[in-house]
Write an enzyme that holds these catalytic residues in place. Sequence first.
Site, PDB file in Angstrom:
ATOM      1  N   ASN A 170      -0.145  -3.784  -7.102  1.00 33.96           N
ATOM      2  CA  ASN A 170      -0.857  -2.775  -6.346  1.00 33.96           C
ATOM      3  C   ASN A 170      -0.707  -1.462  -7.132  1.00 33.96           C
ATOM      4  O   ASN A 170      -0.201  -1.452  -8.250  1.00 33.96           O
ATOM      5  CB  ASN A 170      -0.278  -2.680  -4.921  1.00 33.96           C
ATOM      6  CG  ASN A 170      -1.322  -2.188  -3.925  1.00 33.96           C
ATOM      7  OD1 ASN A 170      -2.087  -1.258  -4.217  1.00 33.96           O
ATOM      8  ND2 ASN A 170      -1.364  -2.787  -2.745  1.00 33.96           N
TER       9      ASN A 170
ATOM     10  N   CYS B 290       0.842  -1.199   0.000  1.00 34.58           N
ATOM     11  CA  CYS B 290       0.000   0.000   0.000  1.00 34.58           C
ATOM     12  C   CYS B 290       0.880   1.253   0.000  1.00 34.58           C
ATOM     13  O   CYS B 290       1.700   1.431   0.897  1.00 34.58           O
ATOM     14  CB  CYS B 290      -0.933   0.032   1.204  1.00 34.58           C
ATOM     15  SG  CYS B 290      -1.928   1.540   1.194  1.00 34.58           S
TER      16      CYS B 290
HETATM   17  C1  LIG Z   1      -9.842   2.854  -3.806  1.00 37.57           C
HETATM   18  C2  LIG Z   1      -8.858   1.736  -3.773  1.00 37.57           C
HETATM   19  C3  LIG Z   1      -8.562   1.104  -2.568  1.00 37.57           C
HETATM   20  C4  LIG Z   1      -7.632   0.057  -2.521  1.00 37.57           C
HETATM   21  N1  LIG Z   1      -7.393  -0.574  -1.340  1.00 37.57           N
HETATM   22  C5  LIG Z   1      -6.557  -1.651  -1.313  1.00 37.57           C
HETATM   23  C6  LIG Z   1      -6.356  -2.400  -0.110  1.00 37.57           C
HETATM   24  O1  LIG Z   1      -6.971  -2.140   0.932  1.00 37.57           O
HETATM   25  N2  LIG Z   1      -5.459  -3.427  -0.128  1.00 37.57           N
HETATM   26  C7  LIG Z   1      -4.783  -3.776  -1.275  1.00 37.57           C
HETATM   27  O2  LIG Z   1      -3.985  -4.723  -1.252  1.00 37.57           O
HETATM   28  N3  LIG Z   1      -4.983  -3.115  -2.434  1.00 37.57           N
HETATM   29  C8  LIG Z   1      -5.847  -2.061  -2.485  1.00 37.57           C
HETATM   30  N4  LIG Z   1      -6.060  -1.396  -3.655  1.00 37.57           N
HETATM   31  C9  LIG Z   1      -5.330  -1.824  -4.895  1.00 37.57           C
HETATM   32  C10 LIG Z   1      -6.194  -2.718  -5.782  1.00 37.57           C
HETATM   33  O3  LIG Z   1      -6.577  -3.898  -5.108  1.00 37.57           O
HETATM   34  C11 LIG Z   1      -5.418  -3.085  -7.076  1.00 37.57           C
HETATM   35  O4  LIG Z   1      -4.217  -3.723  -6.718  1.00 37.57           O
HETATM   36  C12 LIG Z   1      -5.074  -1.879  -7.926  1.00 37.57           C
HETATM   37  O5  LIG Z   1      -6.105  -0.918  -7.885  1.00 37.57           O
HETATM   38  C13 LIG Z   1      -4.783  -2.247  -9.391  1.00 37.57           C
HETATM   39  O6  LIG Z   1      -5.892  -2.870  -9.999  1.00 37.57           O
HETATM   40  P1  LIG Z   1      -7.018  -2.048 -10.861  1.00 37.57           P
HETATM   41  O7  LIG Z   1      -6.280  -1.209 -11.857  1.00 37.57           O
HETATM   42  O8  LIG Z   1      -7.898  -3.089 -11.481  1.00 37.57           O
HETATM   43  O9  LIG Z   1      -7.755  -1.203  -9.877  1.00 37.57           O
HETATM   44  C14 LIG Z   1      -6.991  -0.351  -3.726  1.00 37.57           C
HETATM   45  C15 LIG Z   1      -7.287   0.286  -4.931  1.00 37.57           C
HETATM   46  C16 LIG Z   1      -8.218   1.309  -4.979  1.00 37.57           C
HETATM   47  C17 LIG Z   1      -8.532   1.943  -6.314  1.00 37.57           C
END
Ligand SMILES: Cc1cc2nc3c(=O)[nH]c(=O)nc-3n(C[C@H](O)[C@H](O)[C@H](O)COP(=O)(O)O)c2cc1C
Length: 305
Positions: free
Chosen positions: A194, A132
Amino acid sequence: MTPDLSVSIAGIRLKNPVIAASGTFGYGVEFEDVVHLDRLGGFVVKGLSREPMIGNPPPRLFETAAGMLNSIGLQNVGARAFIEEKLPKLREIKGAVIIANVFGYTREDYEKTIEILNEGEGITAYELNVSCPNTQHGGIQFGSDPRLLDEVVRSSRRFSPRPLIVKLSPNVTSIGQMAHIAQEAGADAISLVNTFVAMSIDVKTRKPRIANVTAGLSGPAIKPIAVRMVYEASKSVQIPVMGMGGISTAADAIEFMLAGASAVQVGTANYWDPRATEKIVGELSRWCAEHEVPRIAELTGALQP
Ligand SMILES: Cc1cc2nc3c(=O)[nH]c(=O)nc-3n(C[C@H](O)[C@H](O)[C@H](O)COP(=O)(O)O)c2cc1C
């Protein structure tokens, strides 16, 4: 032909490779009315910590070209409240694969959080969030320092009787090295990526768009970089890889599988279409039928030179 969409990852059999990503799908329960949770490969709940966290001050979200910045800062109810208040409802959903995302400021935090979650019946696996970018301590510090990554994975492994998926940060020089370290320290699988550390400025006010100044970039904007990282990571390990970063269609999911992913996660797409995960499952089935792929698992790493 009805294609077989099932895949196996970290000893878990998933009915299909589509998993909702942590932080974009609440605790799963919030999506119960819009998504058939039992039709997904699984879902990862919001990052859970030892104690509840209130997260960062607003503004914490900002839409960018083909992407989104977030700096939520791990707001969550805490591991104890999750198992007491959320998990009983999730357990009622037959066949749901529930993955708990675990966050800590220190190695001991990770251990304690896992200990609390071990008491919760019905959790299929843990995803260790060492990536994170939105907290002052912990998280990404573990995921960007090879020695700290080794230590936190090794100790979490000792505390976890459940499959352990380590979620890696893309904010590193060599993703292959970090993937290999996670494997050697006992990870059953790795997931990536992430979000990317990023920033946006309002030129009128000259202020950052996000109160925390920097934030994590996600969504279609990051997809080609994420595919490259999944490709490099999967070549460095023998354990399965879950790929994510900007997936919003079946073709996106297949791209990650060809690059080496055994399963995929869908995050930001849930923000503009809460049914995105389930739709992708349907699309994958049609795609495999049309392209005469009897078993989706055979696409993993099937990139042509
Ligand atoms: C609003 C938001 C909150 C997130 N919170 C977490 C989290 O609590 N733990 C985590 O491992 N990844 C978290 N992520 C990362 C996502 O799980 C993912 O790894 C990242 O957004 C890339 O994928 P995407 O492009 O499909 O969103 C978060 C992403 C977003 C957008």
